[in-house]
Enzyme design. Structure first.
Site, PDB file in Angstrom:
ATOM      1  N   HIS A  34     -11.055   0.733   0.759  1.00 24.30           N
ATOM      2  CA  HIS A  34     -10.818   1.834   1.700  1.00 24.30           C
ATOM      3  C   HIS A  34     -12.185   2.051   2.354  1.00 24.30           C
ATOM      4  O   HIS A  34     -13.073   2.657   1.766  1.00 24.30           O
ATOM      5  CB  HIS A  34     -10.353   3.064   0.914  1.00 24.30           C
ATOM      6  CG  HIS A  34     -10.341   4.337   1.703  1.00 24.30           C
ATOM      7  ND1 HIS A  34      -9.181   4.945   2.093  1.00 24.30           N
ATOM      8  CD2 HIS A  34     -11.339   5.131   2.164  1.00 24.30           C
ATOM      9  CE1 HIS A  34      -9.465   6.059   2.759  1.00 24.30           C
ATOM     10  NE2 HIS A  34     -10.779   6.194   2.812  1.00 24.30           N
TER      11      HIS A  34
ATOM     12  N   ASN B 243      -5.748   9.222   7.264  1.00 27.26           N
ATOM     13  CA  ASN B 243      -7.069   8.621   7.112  1.00 27.26           C
ATOM     14  C   ASN B 243      -6.891   7.151   6.737  1.00 27.26           C
ATOM     15  O   ASN B 243      -6.293   6.870   5.714  1.00 27.26           O
ATOM     16  CB  ASN B 243      -7.846   9.362   6.015  1.00 27.26           C
ATOM     17  CG  ASN B 243      -9.291   8.930   5.968  1.00 27.26           C
ATOM     18  OD1 ASN B 243      -9.789   8.327   6.905  1.00 27.26           O
ATOM     19  ND2 ASN B 243      -9.960   9.219   4.874  1.00 27.26           N
TER      20      ASN B 243
ATOM     21  N   HIS C 231       3.520  13.963   1.234  1.00 24.88           N
ATOM     22  CA  HIS C 231       2.934  15.283   0.989  1.00 24.88           C
ATOM     23  C   HIS C 231       4.007  16.342   1.158  1.00 24.88           C
ATOM     24  O   HIS C 231       4.881  16.221   2.009  1.00 24.88           O
ATOM     25  CB  HIS C 231       1.796  15.579   1.966  1.00 24.88           C
ATOM     26  CG  HIS C 231       0.555  14.789   1.687  1.00 24.88           C
ATOM     27  ND1 HIS C 231      -0.144  14.909   0.510  1.00 24.88           N
ATOM     28  CD2 HIS C 231      -0.093  13.866   2.422  1.00 24.88           C
ATOM     29  CE1 HIS C 231      -1.183  14.085   0.543  1.00 24.88           C
ATOM     30  NE2 HIS C 231      -1.176  13.437   1.683  1.00 24.88           N
TER      31      HIS C 231
ATOM     32  N   ASP D 194       0.806   2.461   3.731  1.00 24.93           N
ATOM     33  CA  ASP D 194       0.008   3.594   3.264  1.00 24.93           C
ATOM     34  C   ASP D 194       0.908   4.832   3.103  1.00 24.93           C
ATOM     35  O   ASP D 194       0.509   5.957   3.404  1.00 24.93           O
ATOM     36  CB  ASP D 194      -1.164   3.890   4.205  1.00 24.93           C
ATOM     37  CG  ASP D 194      -2.211   4.800   3.550  1.00 24.93           C
ATOM     38  OD1 ASP D 194      -2.065   5.140   2.356  1.00 24.93           O
ATOM     39  OD2 ASP D 194      -3.180   5.164   4.247  1.00 24.93           O
TER      40      ASP D 194
ATOM     41  N   ARG E 223       2.610   8.803  -6.294  1.00 22.49           N
ATOM     42  CA  ARG E 223       2.342  10.184  -6.774  1.00 22.49           C
ATOM     43  C   ARG E 223       2.802  10.454  -8.204  1.00 22.49           C
ATOM     44  O   ARG E 223       2.850  11.621  -8.614  1.00 22.49           O
ATOM     45  CB  ARG E 223       3.010  11.224  -5.863  1.00 22.49           C
ATOM     46  CG  ARG E 223       2.752  11.061  -4.373  1.00 22.49           C
ATOM     47  CD  ARG E 223       1.298  11.217  -4.021  1.00 22.49           C
ATOM     48  NE  ARG E 223       1.071  11.318  -2.590  1.00 22.49           N
ATOM     49  CZ  ARG E 223      -0.072  10.994  -2.011  1.00 22.49           C
ATOM     50  NH1 ARG E 223      -1.099  10.543  -2.728  1.00 22.49           N
ATOM     51  NH2 ARG E 223      -0.218  11.121  -0.712  1.00 22.49           N
TER      52      ARG E 223
ATOM     53  N   ASN F  86      -4.416   6.634  -7.336  1.00 24.29           N
ATOM     54  CA  ASN F  86      -4.870   8.038  -7.292  1.00 24.29           C
ATOM     55  C   ASN F  86      -3.779   9.024  -7.714  1.00 24.29           C
ATOM     56  O   ASN F  86      -3.438   9.960  -7.006  1.00 24.29           O
ATOM     57  CB  ASN F  86      -5.427   8.397  -5.909  1.00 24.29           C
ATOM     58  CG  ASN F  86      -4.420   8.209  -4.788  1.00 24.29           C
ATOM     59  OD1 ASN F  86      -3.412   7.517  -4.948  1.00 24.29           O
ATOM     60  ND2 ASN F  86      -4.690   8.816  -3.653  1.00 24.29           N
TER      61      ASN F  86
ATOM     62  N   HIS G 221      -5.639  -0.713   5.426  1.00 27.38           N
ATOM     63  CA  HIS G 221      -5.379   0.048   6.664  1.00 27.38           C
ATOM     64  C   HIS G 221      -6.481  -0.047   7.724  1.00 27.38           C
ATOM     65  O   HIS G 221      -7.095   0.936   8.106  1.00 27.38           O
ATOM     66  CB  HIS G 221      -5.068   1.517   6.362  1.00 27.38           C
ATOM     67  CG  HIS G 221      -5.949   2.164   5.307  1.00 27.38           C
ATOM     68  ND1 HIS G 221      -7.325   2.126   5.341  1.00 27.38           N
ATOM     69  CD2 HIS G 221      -5.618   2.868   4.196  1.00 27.38           C
ATOM     70  CE1 HIS G 221      -7.799   2.794   4.309  1.00 27.38           C
ATOM     71  NE2 HIS G 221      -6.794   3.240   3.591  1.00 27.38           N
TER      72      HIS G 221
ATOM     73  N   HIS H 213       0.838  -1.205   0.000  1.00 29.85           N
ATOM     74  CA  HIS H 213       0.000   0.000   0.000  1.00 29.85           C
ATOM     75  C   HIS H 213       0.875   1.258   0.000  1.00 29.85           C
ATOM     76  O   HIS H 213       1.280   1.759   1.042  1.00 29.85           O
ATOM     77  CB  HIS H 213      -0.917  -0.002   1.226  1.00 29.85           C
ATOM     78  CG  HIS H 213      -2.025   1.011   1.134  1.00 29.85           C
ATOM     79  ND1 HIS H 213      -3.300   0.752   1.581  1.00 29.85           N
ATOM     80  CD2 HIS H 213      -2.057   2.272   0.636  1.00 29.85           C
ATOM     81  CE1 HIS H 213      -4.066   1.826   1.366  1.00 29.85           C
ATOM     82  NE2 HIS H 213      -3.325   2.749   0.801  1.00 29.85           N
TER      83      HIS H 213
ATOM     84  N   HIS I  17       1.620   5.148  -2.047  1.00 31.70           N
ATOM     85  CA  HIS I  17       1.242   6.198  -3.005  1.00 31.70           C
ATOM     86  C   HIS I  17       2.530   6.769  -3.584  1.00 31.70           C
ATOM     87  O   HIS I  17       3.293   7.423  -2.891  1.00 31.70           O
ATOM     88  CB  HIS I  17       0.437   7.301  -2.304  1.00 31.70           C
ATOM     89  CG  HIS I  17      -0.880   6.808  -1.762  1.00 31.70           C
ATOM     90  ND1 HIS I  17      -2.030   6.788  -2.512  1.00 31.70           N
ATOM     91  CD2 HIS I  17      -1.207   6.269  -0.566  1.00 31.70           C
ATOM     92  CE1 HIS I  17      -3.032   6.276  -1.792  1.00 31.70           C
ATOM     93  NE2 HIS I  17      -2.554   5.955  -0.601  1.00 31.70           N
TER      94      HIS I  17
END
Lengths: 424, 311
Positions: free
Chosen positions: A180, A279, A310, A306, A65, A95, A233, A61, A63
């Site tokens: 999710h 989240n 950022h 996860d 980007r 995403n 998660h 899991h 991200h």
């Protein structure tokens, strides 16, 4: 022919029930032999005395980007971060911008990772086109193109009818749906766990029932359709128990938990630390305890980070408007090893949770040291103590609540198909 | 007394002794407000910026008057006229203001924790004039001041606070303040408006309005805003008024000499009937009057307090 002999390491390969001090021989990027005091010539010898020799870790899991949000992370930096954490295989969430809901983006991710990455990248396609929750993605083509699972991660599939069809359709191609779980009407704009701490801080709470209600629905839909669901998660006591019961009655459900959800509680939000905003949110001590029990009794199949990079500008703001998520690839290993230290799980289970078990969920041929397997290997010093300094992370982003923590255990060398991609 | 606080971020940071010290300081300032010439030179040469990102009449005016009566230069910046509408971050806005060397920034902001956020990043003192649903320390202090004025002391009093607790910063600061000063704080409201773990803040939750009001020394009503609370927490103002509104009948449950408070602005006929709002037990305008003295004390202490007196 290139060859590497790793000598005198404690080889832990949960998939094959191996935990012994052995030698391991790699030839042409493949594992060819494991045995006692192998007496062979190799181009390179690695003395692994005092180290664990494990399958390269698998983080299902992440991200990355990339494409579209490269100011946070890209495939190069993200896989570097993985390698530094002993992780050689990651599944990345769709995403991105554009979203991984079509073959072109799927191929872009795979080829960029192959050409420039430091880890294997297995894309996860979106369940619905554009993550809009309206029309199913072309899962057949995406699966053929290399997607290993489907998820609208970050967003729940709100429509129960659509989730039913997604489970049925994905199962046609033998792919799991990663859920999710979140009932957005119950989340209602919440920004942290609903409880005494949110009351005190005056921050809008996200109640546990928002996750539990959706988890209950998704388990029932998996039970009804016979499809395969993987709960991402998991953060609440109730969800762990529901998954435990569902497994008992044969529902095809698996689940993962993150290191932060078994390490921290919502107390970490005090001081309005936006690096404690994610989240699902950090929950209560009772939830942490239940997750630890679930890890020990086998209810939980995988530890996954996860990893959600950022930019500082997205975190250095008022708590309510800060982005959700933290980076995790470089802290997964020590935080999971600390469960061993604390006696929650044994070392073999810890490694299994980060290797063969998530591989099994995704159906990828990684996470083992079997003869003939690709030589993705982590050399781990379990007693190495180091301070987590956010600025030193290999990820482009530094958003972690573990800054300043003393971590115990680290990958000292990471091999990807026999090639060293990280050395400490 | 040594006052070791640079900022005023919330009641949470103060102990009972410090709270009493603030109230005593306010006491000494109160008289200035009734003089013919309402000005003392205490904060002459100090610059105070009132940075209000949320609409406010009472609190902003009160802080402004407090600063002016202490001879500080006060500047008001409101959300609509600030650079926020141009997309500037809170930190940038604050740093720009700080570059002009203010001594104190008084801020109201819709985000809980925003004053803590600012205080961690600025060199000047930050005074919280209300942050989201977190704290509103000057309101709690002026409420305590008003209770003290009418009841002599706060310890041992039963204080009933009625209304939307979830969305109230006033109540969080008040529970903490009154609890530290020894009051028995009892809360009541519809269950849709009672957040989890409320008791841990230092209060009891009454089973119903009757129990909350019974023998209360102080009754504090909170403002109900249907637009803020959303449509799921309440069916109607009419029903709220019927079950949680204060009127002449249910006020009789409280002690005969109970005082009635409201942080304003009031919704007459909703949480409080006009008869009670204007009745003999109301001290609502005393609260507003005392607000100026309390804020003078806070500005004085935030500007350096005792050190100024020695200069």
């Amino acid at each position: 022919m290139s060859s590497i002999l790793i000598k005198n390491g404690r080889i832990i390969d949960p998939a094959n029930n191996i935990d012994a001090t052995l030698d391991l021989l790699i030839e042409d990027g493949k594992i060819v032999k494991i045995g006692e005091s192998l007496n062979v010539q190799a181009a390179e010898m690695i003395d692994a005395s005092g180290l664990l020799v494990t399958p390269g870790l698998v983080d299902m899991h992440v991200h990355l980007r990339d494409p579209g949000l490269e100011y946070k992370e890209d495939i190069i930096s993200g896989t570097k971060s993985a390698a530094a954490g002993g992780v050689t295989s990651i599944a990345c969430m769709p995403n991105t911008e554009p979203i991984i809901d079509n073959l072109a983006i799927c191929r872009y991710v795979i080829s960029k990772a192959q050409e420039q990455g430091s880890a294997n990248v297995f894309p996860i396609g979106s369940v619905t086109k554009g993550l809009k929750g309206e029309i199913l993605s072309e899962m057949g083509e995406l699966k053929d193109g290399g997607c290993v699972a489907f998820s609208d991660d970050g967003l729940p599939v709100a429509s129960s009818e659509l989730m039913r069809r997604a489970l049925e359709y994905a199962d046609t191609f033998e792919a799991p749906i990663i859920s999710h779980a979140e009932d957005l009407s119950l989340v209602a704009g919440g920004v942290m766990n609903d409880g005494p701490v949110s009351t005190e801080l005056g921050l809008k709470g996200i109640p546990w029932v928002a996750e539990d209600a959706m988890t209950a629905r998704d388990i029932m839909l998996a039970e009804f359709t016979g499809g395969r669901i993987h709960m991402a998660h998991v953060s609440t006591k109730g969800c762990v128990e529901m998954i435990r019961q569902a497994k008992k009655r044969g529902v095809r459900v698996t689940c993962e938990v993150t290191p932060h959800h078994f390490t921290l509680t919502d107390e970490a939000v005090r001081g309005y630390d936006t690096n404690a905003k994610m989240n699902p949110p950090l929950r209560s001590q009772a939830d942490v305890d239940a997750i630890r029990t679930g890890l020990a009794d086998g209810t939980i199949d995988a530890v996954a980070t996860d990893h959600a990079p950022h930019h500082i500008d997205e975190k250095n703001v008022e708590f309510a408007i800060a982005m959700n998520g933290i980076v995790g690839l470089e802290s997964m290993l020590p935080l999971t090893l600390s469960l061993v230290e604390e006696g929650v799980i044994d070392l073999n289970r810890a490694i299994a949770l980060m290797s063969c078990q998530p591989s099994a969920v995704l159906g990828i041929e990684r996470g083992t040291l079997s003869k003939g397997a690709v030589a993705d290997i982590a050399l781990i010093d379990p007693s190495l103590e180091w301070e987590l300094v956010p600025e030193k992370l290999h990820s482009k982003s530094k958003n972690t609540p573990f800054g300043g923590w003393t971590m115990k255990g680290a990958a000292v060398r990471t091999l990807l198909a026999g090639k060293t991609v990280f050395e400490r | 007394m040594n006052f070791p606080h640079r900022h005023v971020l919330g009641i949470k940071q103060f102990n009972a002794k410090e709270l009493n010290f603030i109230l005593d300081t306010a006491e000494s300032f109160k008289e200035i407000n009734t003089r013919n010439i309402k000005k003392v030179p205490t904060l002459r040469g100090k610059t105070i910026i009132n940075l209000f990102f949320e609409a406010s009449t009472r609190t902003r005016t009160s802080f402004e008057i407090a600063g002016k009566r202490l001879s500080a230069d006060t500047v008001n910046i409101s959300g609509s006229s600030s650079s926020v509408v141009k997309g500037e971050t809170l930190e940038d806005t604050a740093r720009n203001i700080e570059s002009m060397h203010p001594d104190i920034i008084v801020m109201r902001h819709s985000a809980s924790g925003s004053c803590d956020y600012l205080a961690a990043r600025l060199k000047c003192a930050v005074v919280n004039a209300g942050d989201g649903t977190h704290e509103h320390p000057s309101q709690a202090l002026l409420d305590a001041f008003t209770i003290r004025q009418h009841k002599g002391s706060i310890a041992g009093l039963k204080v009933a606070i009625i209304g939307d607790i979830t969305h109230s910063r006033v109540v969080r600061s008040n529970i903490d303040c009154l609890n530290k000063l020894g009051a028995d704080v009892v809360i009541s409201g519809p269950k849709t408006m009672l957040p989890p773990g409320l008791e841990r803040l230092g209060c009891r939750i009454a089973a119903n309005l009757t129990e909350a009001l019974k023998d209360a020394d102080v009754v504090m009503m909170l403002r109900i805003q249907l637009e803020r609370q959303g449509k799921t927490l309440l069916p109607s103002l009419r029903e709220y008024s019927r079950y949680f509104g204060l009127n002449e009948t249910n006020l009789k449950l409280a002690k005969p000499d109970a005082i009635v408070m409201h942080p304003g602005p009031m919704n007459r006929g909703v949480e409080i009937s006009t008869a009670v709002a204007d009745g003999p037990q109301n001290v609502i305008l005393d609260q507003v009057e005392n607000g100026v003295a309390v804020r003078m004390a806070l500005l004085y202490l935030a500007a350096g307090g005792e050190k100024i007196a020695e200069d």
